[in-house]
Design a protein around this motif. Structure first.
Motif, mmCIF file in Angstrom:
data_model
loop_
_atom_site.group_PDB
_atom_site.id
_atom_site.type_symbol
_atom_site.label_atom_id
_atom_site.label_comp_id
_atom_site.label_asym_id
_atom_site.label_seq_id
_atom_site.Cartn_x
_atom_site.Cartn_y
_atom_site.Cartn_z
ATOM 1 N N LYS A 127 0.826 -1.195 0.000
ATOM 2 C CA LYS A 127 0.000 0.000 0.000
ATOM 3 C C LYS A 127 0.868 1.255 0.000
ATOM 4 O O LYS A 127 2.046 1.223 0.363
ATOM 5 N N LEU A 128 0.262 2.365 -0.396
ATOM 6 C CA LEU A 128 0.967 3.641 -0.393
ATOM 7 C C LEU A 128 1.442 3.975 1.020
ATOM 8 O O LEU A 128 0.692 3.860 1.988
ATOM 9 N N ALA A 129 2.705 4.403 1.115
ATOM 10 C CA ALA A 129 3.276 4.744 2.410
ATOM 11 C C ALA A 129 3.521 6.240 2.552
ATOM 12 O O ALA A 129 3.802 6.712 3.645
ATOM 13 N N ASN A 130 3.422 7.004 1.465
ATOM 14 C CA ASN A 130 3.658 8.443 1.571
ATOM 15 C C ASN A 130 2.414 9.224 1.169
ATOM 16 O O ASN A 130 1.358 8.652 0.909
ATOM 17 N N VAL A 131 2.548 10.547 1.149
ATOM 18 C CA VAL A 131 1.421 11.458 0.953
ATOM 19 C C VAL A 131 1.607 12.227 -0.344
ATOM 20 O O VAL A 131 2.709 12.700 -0.643
ATOM 21 N N LYS A 132 0.534 12.357 -1.105
ATOM 22 C CA LYS A 132 0.571 13.108 -2.358
ATOM 23 C C LYS A 132 0.232 14.568 -2.068
ATOM 24 O O LYS A 132 -0.716 14.870 -1.345
ATOM 25 N N VAL A 133 1.007 15.507 -2.653
ATOM 26 C CA VAL A 133 0.771 16.932 -2.453
ATOM 27 C C VAL A 133 0.873 17.654 -3.788
ATOM 28 O O VAL A 133 1.598 17.223 -4.694
ATOM 29 N N THR A 134 0.163 18.767 -3.881
ATOM 30 C CA THR A 134 0.280 19.644 -5.052
ATOM 31 C C THR A 134 -0.080 21.055 -4.629
ATOM 32 O O THR A 134 -0.819 21.263 -3.652
ATOM 33 N N VAL A 135 0.452 22.040 -5.323
ATOM 34 C CA VAL A 135 0.097 23.443 -5.102
ATOM 35 C C VAL A 135 -0.824 23.856 -6.236
ATOM 36 O O VAL A 135 -0.424 23.880 -7.408
ATOM 37 N N LEU A 136 -2.065 24.162 -5.873
ATOM 38 C CA LEU A 136 -3.024 24.561 -6.902
ATOM 39 C C LEU A 136 -2.692 25.932 -7.463
ATOM 40 O O LEU A 136 -2.785 26.158 -8.669
ATOM 41 N N ASP A 137 -2.293 26.873 -6.583
ATOM 42 C CA ASP A 137 -1.969 28.209 -7.086
ATOM 43 C C ASP A 137 -1.422 29.076 -5.958
ATOM 44 O O ASP A 137 -1.574 28.773 -4.766
ATOM 45 N N PHE A 138 -0.768 30.168 -6.353
ATOM 46 C CA PHE A 138 -0.424 31.271 -5.475
ATOM 47 C C PHE A 138 -1.350 32.429 -5.857
ATOM 48 O O PHE A 138 -1.480 32.763 -7.039
ATOM 49 N N GLU A 139 -2.000 33.053 -4.882
ATOM 50 C CA GLU A 139 -2.995 34.080 -5.155
ATOM 51 C C GLU A 139 -2.394 35.227 -5.979
ATOM 52 O O GLU A 139 -1.206 35.546 -5.872
#
Length: 759
Positions: A127-139
């Motif tokens: 199973k997945l052991a880490n976390v997925k992240v993304t930056v949608l935007d900077f205002e």
């Protein structure tokens, strides 16, 4: 004249596998890996790609790694001494520039017991052991005022390794995603760096900690200007918007400079904060209390939820603010109105390092129209904001449940090659809710529709209790076939779990397994044939006897190769005797082999002229839709040296001792198929392959007992059975020792796991 037709016994291989020789006290395991692509409840198992490299560690009971394999693709069979091991697998991720934003990391483990002389298949779902992240935007306001800015994601603030993700505006525009490995406590750090137009040589640094991450979470971030910031907040000029699949919230960044740890939310009972806080639906005695600690002291404490359909109706507001910008008067002013659902430590929470929140009244005594909070799970969020402007948000699951979570019967599963439910037994499973292992774990069961006094108890063996998963498995035996049962888990001093229902499978008997029946007559195109079926009943068994008795122009073997024997030649009553004859007449040679098998022979319409024509007379398999677990019985085998190999397939075996073979192959041919396919789907298989027996003539007339287990490799219910006994194991290929003799008697199918010598 063609070759004399003989009874043939096909060798069925359930699993093709290269195996290493086993030494004394050794067993083996085979390994298979799958990846669980689950990401916030969107799941699917996939086989490993050819490029995926997994490292495999073998760990003994003492916690020592006894073997490491750098590439699971190179593993065929692992040979180990007897014992209990943990097999741990994790994908090999090398830090390279090509993976500057990390990669998904998978890991999994499985316990296995190695027994001498046995192969144990091990299937691990990684199973997945880490976390997925993304930056949608900077205002946009950030873009207008700051020429340089980025959001850095790291396991901890002081971390300097390669597992660091840096998101710029270009990464946000390009939809870049990354993977971060949180700490053991489920936290990782966000660092926002920005240089404004007035002071481009000075970088402002802001920090925020995510404290409740779990593997396979997916976080989407948006960085905004904080128009509501207060200079007393330490210069917080930016806010972080966080979106997950289950929540969306905002909080300010804190200016870099603090050194005190982030706040901690823990359970009074010492349990894992990720596990549900539970009260029993009947006794209502659960301790639902949370402790809050903040080294920098508490500035604000919030409890909120989105369960308007239940919790709000039972008196818990959608949000309770304690301290800080409390818009509900003072903490004490809230205490009395909330006393029936929630309590907290006396006095204000502002400025203290420790406090507590108790939701026990909500779970145990709060009523709506006289009814207590219903059975079910409810999520609340506890948010702590400290004087260093650090905010920790923890989602807590409140559970009104029974002491047990009933898993029910393990239908559709295999346990060590045994179906989870059979005709006369069922494996059942459950979990306990509390932190301690209950005593007296067991299952109660009864036929559906019977009274309270009909409950019977099946105890649970200590080896079948898994403290890590809080689960246990029980075996219920002595059940009636094709019957619906109720089952529930129980324990000492605990309320029984919910009742689950299951149905046992068919029991299908095989006729004349003691070989007491049989008759002589004309069968399958030949006369004077001994037939091992009970007169007047549907024929199940066949032999090669019609081929042995068939003659043309007075030329032929004119012998039954499978015959009944009694008295001193049998163990009890009547037994069967099978032997092999070498035939050489009219220029034709053959080996006629004594065999009994489920199926039909012939019919013979003319003299077979070659081995292929003789093979075509043998039709293996009878309709059968049940799943026995093994076969036991008695046999006596007197082999000869292999001296005949008609088709010259086994030249290296000449001069070696012959062997007898008894086997069961349970097969799925498919709906409407009555002729055995060339490559049948074998769902269960077991065999005895034996050289000479050394029975004592004075005991059981020299017969010795045997038993073998039918190992299932599929949960499919079979539709045909091939059951066979032969005095020469290579009789299908007309190879064996003329004169090899096999006696069999008193066969019996095994239907319950506890009746197997080695389950």
């Amino acid at each position: 004249m063609g070759r004399a037709a003989a009874g043939l016994c096909m060798l069925v291989a359930a699993v093709a596998c290269s195996r290493s020789p086993l030494g004394a006290g050794q067993g083996s395991m085979t390994l298979s890996l799958q990846q669980d692509e689950t990401l916030h409840l969107k799941s699917g198992l996939t086989p490993l790609s050819e490029e995926e490299v997994y490292v495999v560690d073998i760990i003994n009971e003492q916690g020592d790694t006894v073997a490491t394999y750098q590439d699971s693709r190179n593993i065929e069979v692992i040979t180990l001494p007897e014992g209990v091991y943990t097999v741990a697998a994790y994908n090999k991720v090398e830090p390279t520039e090509a993976y500057g934003f990390g990669r998904p990391r998978y890991a999994g483990s499985q316990a296995v017991t190695i027994k001498a002389g046995k192969n144990s298949p091990v299937g691990i779902i990684c199973k997945l052991a880490n976390v997925k992240v993304t930056v949608l935007d900077f205002e946009q306001e950030i873009k207008d005022n700051f020429p340089e800015y980025s959001l850095v994601v790291k396991p901890t603030y002081d971390y300097t390794g390669s597992d660091t993700l840096t998101f710029t505006q270009a990464d946000a525009d390009g939809g870049q995603t990354g993977w971060i490995m949180p700490t053991d406590k489920g936290s990782f750090v966000l660092i926002f760096r920005a240089a404004n137009h007035q002071s481009p040589d000075k970088t402002q640094i802001y920090v925020r900690t995510i404290a409740d991450a779990v593997p396979a979470d997916y976080y989407r971030f948006t960085v905004k200007m904080d128009t509501q910031s207060d200079p007393s907040d330490g210069g917080s000029m930016f806010r972080l918007s966080v979106q997950t699949d289950v929540n969306e919230y905002e909080f300010p960044f804190g200016i870099m400079g603090h050194t005190r740890p982030i706040p901690v939310i823990s359970r009074e009972d010492g349990g894992d904060i990720q596990d549900p806080l539970t009260t029993n639906v009947d006794s209502r005695d659960g301790l639902i209390r949370l402790n809050v600690h903040a080294d920098a002291s508490i500035k604000r404490l919030r409890v909120r939820h989105e369960s308007g359909d239940v919790l709000l109706k039972y008196g818990l507001p959608g949000m309770v603010n304690l301290g800080g910008d409390n818009d509900m008067a003072t903490d004490e002013a809230q205490r009395e109105p909330l006393a029936e659902v929630m309590n907290w430590k006396e006095g204000t929470v502002v400025g203290v390092t420790d406090t507590w929140i108790d939701l026990s009244p909500l779970m145990n005594t709060a009523k709506l129209d006289g009814v207590l909070l219903p059975e079910g799970n409810y999520e609340v969020e506890v948010e702590v904001y400290d004087m260093d402007n650090q905010m920790v948000s923890q989602t807590v699951t409140l559970s009104v449940a029974r002491d047990f979570a009933t898993g029910g019967a393990m239908s559709g599963q295999l346990l060590n090659g045994i179906p989870g439910v059979g005709a006369k037994y069922a494996y059942v499973t459950a979990q306990w809710i509390g932190s301690e292992i209950p005593t007296g774990l067991a299952f109660e069961y009864r036929v559906l529709g019977t009274g309270e006094d009909a409950w019977q108890k099946a105890t649970v063996a200590e080896a079948d209790i898994d403290s890590e998963s809080k689960s246990f498995v029980g075996l219920i035996t002595g059940l009636n076939p094709e019957t619906i049962y109720e089952v529930r888990p129980v324990g000492d001093g605990l309320s029984a779990g919910a009742v689950a229902v299951f149905q046992t499978e068919k029991f299908v008997a095989i006729p004349n397994l003691d070989f007491e029946g049989g008759q002589y007559g004309s069968f399958d195109g030949a006369s004077g044939v001994y037939d091992p079926n009970i007169p007047g009943q549907t024929r199940f068994w066949a032999t090669g006897n019609p081929g042995g008795k068939y003659t043309v122009l007075g030329i032929g073997l004119d012998k039954n190769v499978t015959l009944p024997v009694t008295d001193a030649e049998a163990r009890t009553g009547t037994a069967l005797w099978m032997t092999s004859y070498y035939v050489s007449k009219a220029g034709v040679t053959s080996l006629a082999t004594g065999t009994i098998f489920s199926g039909t022979f012939g019919p013979i319409t003319s003299a077979p002229t070659n081995s292929d024509a003789q093979r075509a007379l043998v039709h293996y398999g009878q309709s059968y839709a049940a799943r026995p677990l093994g076969l036991k019985g008695w046999y006596k085998y007197i082999p000869k040296t292999i001296d005949t190999d008609i088709d010259n397939k086994y030249p290296d075996l000449k001069g070696q001792s012959d062997k007898c073979k008894i086997y069961i192959s349970l097969e799925a041919w498919g709906a409407g198929v009555s002729t055995r396919p060339a490559k049948p789907v074998v769902v269960g298989y077991g065999e005895l392959l034996s050289e000479a027996t050394n029975g004592v003539p004075e005991q059981n007339n020299g017969y010795v007992p045997f038993e073998f287990k039918v190992t299932y490799t599929s949960t499919t219910v079979p539709d045909h059975i091939v059951m066979c006994a032969t005095c020469s194991y290579l009789s299908d290929d007309f190879c064996g020792g003329a004169g090899s003799s096999l006696y069999i008697d008193d066969f019996e199918l095994i239907w319950e796991p506890d009746k197997l010598a080695q389950p």
